[in-house]
Motif scaffolding. Structure first.
Motif, short mmCIF file in Angstrom:
data_model
loop_
_atom_site.label_atom_id
_atom_site.label_comp_id
_atom_site.label_asym_id
_atom_site.label_seq_id
_atom_site.Cartn_x
_atom_site.Cartn_y
_atom_site.Cartn_z
N TYR A 205 34.61 33.60 23.90
CA TYR A 205 33.48 33.62 24.68
C TYR A 205 32.43 32.75 24.00
CZ TYR A 205 29.03 35.63 25.69
OH TYR A 205 27.55 36.31 26.51
N VAL A 208 33.19 30.06 26.84
CA VAL A 208 33.16 30.13 28.48
C VAL A 208 31.58 30.69 28.13
CG1 VAL A 208 33.62 32.37 29.56
CG2 VAL A 208 35.09 31.84 28.72
N ARG A 221 35.41 26.28 34.02
CA ARG A 221 35.43 27.41 32.92
C ARG A 221 36.67 27.69 32.80
NH1 ARG A 221 36.46 32.47 33.28
NH2 ARG A 221 37.40 32.41 35.05
N ASP A 225 37.53 28.41 28.68
CA ASP A 225 38.95 29.37 28.32
C ASP A 225 39.43 29.25 27.62
OD1 ASP A 225 39.41 31.92 28.70
OD2 ASP A 225 38.91 32.61 30.32
#
Ligand code: IPE
Ligand code: IPE
Ligand code: MG
Ligand code: MG
Ligand code: MG
Length: 312
Positions: A205, A208, A221, A225
Motif C-alpha cells: 500500500y 501504491v 500504478r 504495486d
C-alpha cells in the motif's frame, strides 16, 4: 559513483523522512481536541505517542514519500499519507506484542506498550492509532480532491483489514496451532500468502499510495504495486532471518522466538541459506519492477537493497 546510484543518498533520505514523519505525528497528536472530538484523554494520548513517536525505521513513510515523488506530489501531501500508514503500522506492532498475540516485552529498544502502560491501554491505543490513520487520510490537507482521498482510504482499509494485515495475523496465529488440536501444515505458497497479508499488504500500500496521490496511469500504478508486493515479501523474510541471526540489542526486540512459537516462516521451511537466496532473488525482481521509472527510481532501488541488508 554514478550520478543515478541512489545508495549514497538513501540513508540520508530515510532519516530525513523519518524526522518529518516524527514532527508531523508530534503535531497531529497534540493535546488539543480536533473539531468533533470532545477531549483527548491524557493516558490514551500518552500511549498513542509512546507507541508511535521516538522509534522505528519509518520505512513505510519512506516508500509513500518516494513513490509519490515519482509523480511530483507535494511533500506536505505525501507526508500526510505516509503518517497515516505509519499509524496503522504502529498500531499493528502494539497489538502484535500483546500477551494474547506474540507476548513480547521489548519493541524499538524499549518496553512494549502493555509493559510501559497496561494491556487495556495497549488495546485502546491500537484502536485509536488505527482510527487516527483514517482521520488523517480524510483531511483535505492530504489531497484537495475527495475522490483521491476516498481511494487512499479504501486502499488502506483493504491493506489493513480482513484480507490484509489483520487477516494475515489471524493466519499467523492459526499456523502456530492455537485454534485446532492439529496445527495446519503450511507449505511455502501458504506461508507466502500469510506473509503477503500480515506484512506485505501495508508495504505494498505504501508504494501504491504514491501512485494514487500522483494520479498515475495504470501502467505505472501496476509497476509500483508489483514493486511493493515484492518488497513486502522480502521484508518479512529479512525479519524472520533477523529473528534467527540478529541480537536483541541491535534489532531492538527479542530474537530467537519464532522457532519456539512454531511460527510459519519461509526460514523455517527453507532454512537460513535458501531463505537468504530467495531474499536476494526478490531484491533483483523488485529492482526490475521499477524499470518503467528509469533513473528516477534509484532511491527506491536502494530501498530494496536496504530491506535485504538491514541489521535492525
Ligand atoms: C516490524 O516492522 C514488523 C514487521 C512487519 C516485520 P519494522 O521492521 O518496519 O519495524 P519498525 O517500524 O522499524 O520498528
Ligand atoms: C509482524 O510480524 C507483523 C505485523 C503485522 C505486526 P512479527 O510478529 O514477526 O513482527 P515482530 O518480529 O514482532 O516485529
Ligand atoms: Mg507476530
Ligand atoms: Mg511479533
Ligand atoms: Mg518477527
Amino acid at each position: 559513483m554514478a550520478v543515478n546510484d541512489g545508495s549514497a543518498q538513501f540513508e540520508g533520505r530515510l532519516s530525513e523522512i523519518a524526522a518529518s514523519t516524527e514532527a508531523l505525528l508530534d503535531r497531529l497528536l497534540g493535546p488539543n481536541p480536533a473539531a468533533g472530538e470532545r477531549i483527548r484523554p491524557a493516558r490514551l494520548l500518552e500511549g498513542m505517542r509512546y507507541g508511535s513517536l521516538g522509534g522505528g525505521k519509518r520505512f513505510r513513510p519512506f516508500l509513500v514519500v518516494e513513490s509519490a515523488a515519482l509523480f511530483a506530489v507535494p511533500r506536505e501531501q505525501s507526508l500526510m499519507a505516509a503518517t497515516a500508514l505509519e499509524c496503522v503500522h504502529c498500531y499493528s506492532l502494539v497489538h502484535d506484542d500483546l500477551p494474547a498475540m506474540d507476548n513480547d516485552s521489548m519493541r524499538r529498544g524499549r518496553p512494549t506498550l502493555h509493559k510501559a502502560f497496561d494491556e487495556a491501554t495497549a488495546i485502546l491505543v491500537g484502536d485509536s492509532l488505527l482510527t487516527f490513520a483514517f482521520d488523517i487520510l480524510a483531511r483535505p490537507e492530504t489531497h484537495p480532491d475527495p475522490t483521491i482521498r476516498a481511494a487512499l482510504v479504501l486502499g488502506l482499509a483493504r491493506a489493513a483489514g480482513l484480507g490484509g494485515m489483520a487477516g494475515g495475523q489471524m493466519l499467523d496465529l492459526a499456523a502456530e496451532g492455537r485454534f485446532a488440536a492439529t496445527p495446519p501444515q503450511l507449505d511455502l505458497p501458504d506461508v507466502e500468502q500469510l506473509q503477503a497479508m500480515k506484512t506485505g499488504a501495508l508495504l505494498r500500500y505504501g508504494c501504491v499510495c504514491g501512485a494514487i496521490l500522483g494520479g498515475a496511469d495504470e501502467y505505472k500504478r501496476l509497476a509500483l504495486d508489483r514493486f511493493g508486493a515484492i518488497i513486502g515479501e522480502a521484508f518479512q523474510i529479512a525479519d524472520d532471518l533477523l529473528d534467527v541471526e540478529g541480537d536483541a540489542a541491535t534489532v531492538g526486540k527479542a530474537t530467537g522466538k519464532d522457532a519456539d512459537a512454531r511460527k510459519a516462516t519461509a526460514v523455517a521451511i527453507l532454512g537460513v541459506t535458501q531463505a537468504r537466496k530467495k531474499l536476494f532473488g526478490l531484491i533483483e525482481e523488485a529492482e526490475r519492477a521499477l524499470a518503467p521509472f528509469g533513473a528516477d527510481a534509484a532511491l527506491l532501488k536502494s530501498a530494496a537493497r536496504f530491506v535485504a541488508e538491514r541489521r535492525a
